[in-house]
Write a protein that holds these residues in place. Structure first.
Motif, short mmCIF file in Angstrom:
data_model
loop_
_atom_site.label_atom_id
_atom_site.label_comp_id
_atom_site.label_asym_id
_atom_site.label_seq_id
_atom_site.Cartn_x
_atom_site.Cartn_y
_atom_site.Cartn_z
N LEU B 193 -6.92 34.15 -44.14
CA LEU B 193 -8.30 34.63 -44.25
C LEU B 193 -9.23 33.55 -44.81
O LEU B 193 -10.27 33.86 -45.39
N LYS B 196 -12.88 33.72 -44.28
CA LYS B 196 -13.66 34.78 -44.93
C LYS B 196 -14.11 34.39 -46.33
O LYS B 196 -14.69 35.20 -47.05
N VAL B 199 -17.80 35.26 -47.30
CA VAL B 199 -18.42 36.54 -46.96
C VAL B 199 -18.28 37.51 -48.13
O VAL B 199 -17.48 37.30 -49.05
N THR B 203 -17.98 43.39 -45.68
CA THR B 203 -17.82 43.08 -44.26
C THR B 203 -16.35 43.07 -43.83
O THR B 203 -16.07 42.80 -42.67
N LEU B 204 -15.43 43.34 -44.76
CA LEU B 204 -14.00 43.20 -44.45
C LEU B 204 -13.36 44.55 -44.14
O LEU B 204 -13.86 45.60 -44.56
N GLN B 208 -7.74 43.70 -44.99
CA GLN B 208 -8.17 42.39 -45.48
C GLN B 208 -8.55 42.47 -46.96
O GLN B 208 -8.16 41.61 -47.76
#
Lengths: 222, 307
Positions: B193, B196, B199, B203-204, B208
């Motif tokens: 990940l 990511k 972020v 948004t996950l 995640q």
């Protein structure tokens, strides 16, 4: 209407609006600071403190603002003997400002408290489970998230305070509503003066709510 | 690693835990199973004191995390006025201690009533053994059912916050931050990940989030990780990715305590299974034993419902 505005705009803007904004800013600025302390006092684990703060806040929120103004402006100076009475107790403007500060502190404290308590408990637990102190958890995790809950309600409170300063006209301290009384009493024409004053209040509060909406949008990232 | 001694936990009048003792050994994977409301999550949360036990003690690597429970120390009981009174009445030592323990005779609320010697003993034990709970928690990771990633921070900041704030990395602010971030990126690479990192959690996906919550705990280099129903809030298709990561950790020798409803996972990964029922450990043993040959009637009933 336009005649009234063109005739008296200097008084309205430079004295009325100035004093209204002046009172509002004092109430908001000190109200927010004191309100924050009250909020933490009320959330304190030390029960007597939490109880005392709660009692004060509830009494202030549960009684009319106008009554509080009467008590502050007329009542308190009355019970303090003349020989020991400090000057500011006789100053209507100062006493009105103090009452406004206390009143808005009570409301702001509840806004802050509920904003903090609305942050998911899991956030605190996660931070503490990593070994972070209560203080770090508060400043790094809880408060940044609470601000997002607090801002909209605080904006409303700001607007309320601006409007509530009109009650101070009862004591003729020179803010916008006092100016209305003065204008009305010289030209005996109440209605246009109503409209002019109303528009000025609306412009003040509407621009404030636009500013708040802008700040809220800026802070939104999740 | 973690030793809990005779833990009781009451929420007001509700008795959630009624005398639980167990020891989690280094490298051990312990699964805690039981029906909802049996007290298994509370037991886990007592281990890192997110819930403070009402009575009993929690020890981690020989350090005391809770206040001293006088009933657990014979020398403390012997120092109490209650004990001296019972001896005066002609009781034997062992009988007096047993009577005090059984009938909760020590006056804990007004401990001055038990005399200076008693208070002194408690203070001494506390002083010699206790450790600041924040220090202990740094070595005891926790993973929550609801993930609890910090909503106001990016994924990377979620992982680096605690290592930086607790001064885990030596050096000036910038160096420590760089070291923490390097470690965070390494952990994110591991779970695939890394993209990511910048972020925000909202948004996950759930899977995640939970894997990031696990590496957030790992970033502190913990000695043990507590898992509180880590897959219960996940969509079914995401459970696998989280369990796989946990299996990897178990394979690497991480000490883990897992409250779970995933019986298949407990059976496969755990070294020991605790069945909690009505606030006590009703049965415990190797998974083959607990699942294959349950003895306690409540455990039989529970397994027949969930398997």
């Amino acid at each position: 209407m336009w005649k009234i505005f063109s005739q008296y705009w200097k008084i309205l803007i430079f004295e009325g609006v100035k004093n209204t904004i002046y009172l509002s800013l004092i109430a908001l600025f000190f109200g927010t600071i004191i309100g924050a302390f009250l909020a933490f006092g009320r959330m304190s684990k030390f029960k007597p403190l939490s109880w005392a703060v709660g009692a004060v806040v509830e009494v202030v929120r549960g009684t009319p603002m106008l009554l509080q103004l009467y008590i502050g402006v007329f009542g308190i100076p009355m019970v303090v003997p003349k020989e020991v009475r400090p000057d500011f107790l006789n100053d209507y403007f100062v006493m009105v400002a103090i009452v406004l500060v206390i009143n808005s502190a009570a409301y702001v404290s509840e806004i802050i408290r509920s904003g903090i308590q609305a942050v998911d408990k899991g956030q605190t637990e996660a931070a503490r489970s990593l070994g972070l102190s209560g203080f770090t958890t508060m400043t790094q995790i809880v408060l940044p998230q609470a601000v997002k809950n607090i801002l909209p309600a605080l904006g409303n409170e700001f607007i309320t305070v601006i409007k509530e300063t009109s009650l101070a006209s009862t004591f003729a301290v020179g803010e916008l509503m006092t100016k209305y009384d003065e204008i009305k009493s010289v030209n005996y024409n109440a209605f246009p003066a109503y409209i002019v004053i109303g528009i000025i209040y609306f412009v003040l509060t509407y621009s404030l709510s636009k500013i708040m909406a802008f700040v809220e949008r800026k802070m939104k990232h999740d | 690693m973690i030793e809990i001694k005779n833990i009781f936990k009451n929420f007001g009048k509700l008795k959630v835990l009624s005398g639980v003792s167990t020891e989690i050994k280094k490298g051990e994977v312990v699964a805690i199973i039981g029906a909802s409301g049996s007290g298994k999550s509370t037991l886990l949360r007592c281990m890192n004191l997110l819930e403070a036990p009402t009575f009993g003690e929690v020890w981690m690597e020989g350090r005391l995390l809770t206040p001293v429970d006088p009933y657990l120390h014979e020398e403390v009981i012997e120092a109490s006025n209650t004990y001296k009174k019972l001896i005066g009445e002609g009781l034997e030592r062992d009988a007096a201690i047993a009577k005090i323990r059984e009938e909760d005779l020590l006056n804990e609320k007004f401990s001055i009533a038990e005399g200076k010697e008693y208070k002194g003993k408690i203070k001494k034990i506390y002083k010699e053994n206790s450790i600041d709970i924040n220090l202990a928690r740094r070595k005891m990771g926790m993973v929550f059912q609801q993930f609890n990633l910090f909503n106001n921070m990016t994924v990377k900041d979620n992982i680096t916050l605690a290592p930086i704030k607790t001064g885990m990395y030596k050096g000036m602010g910038k160096e420590a931050r760089a070291a923490a971030e390097a470690k965070a990126m390494e952990l994110l690479e591991r779970i695939g990940l890394a993209d990511k990192a910048d972020v925000y959690p909202s948004t996950l996906s759930g899977g995640q989030k939970q894997r990031i919550a696990i590496v957030r705990a790992l970033a502190m280099n913990p000695d043990v990780i507590l898992f509180d129903e880590p897959t219960s809030a996940l969509d079914p298709e995401m459970i696998g990715e989280v369990l796989d990561l946990m299996k990897q950790l178990a394979g690497e020798g991480m000490t883990m305590v897992i409250v779970t409803h995933e019986m298949g996972f407990a059976r496969e990964v755990a070294d020991r299974v605790l069945f909690v029922d009505e606030g006590i450990i009703a049965e415990e043993g190797a998974p083959a034993e607990v699942f294959g040959n349950p003895k306690h009637p409540r455990l039989k009933e529970f397994l027949s419902k969930v398997l």
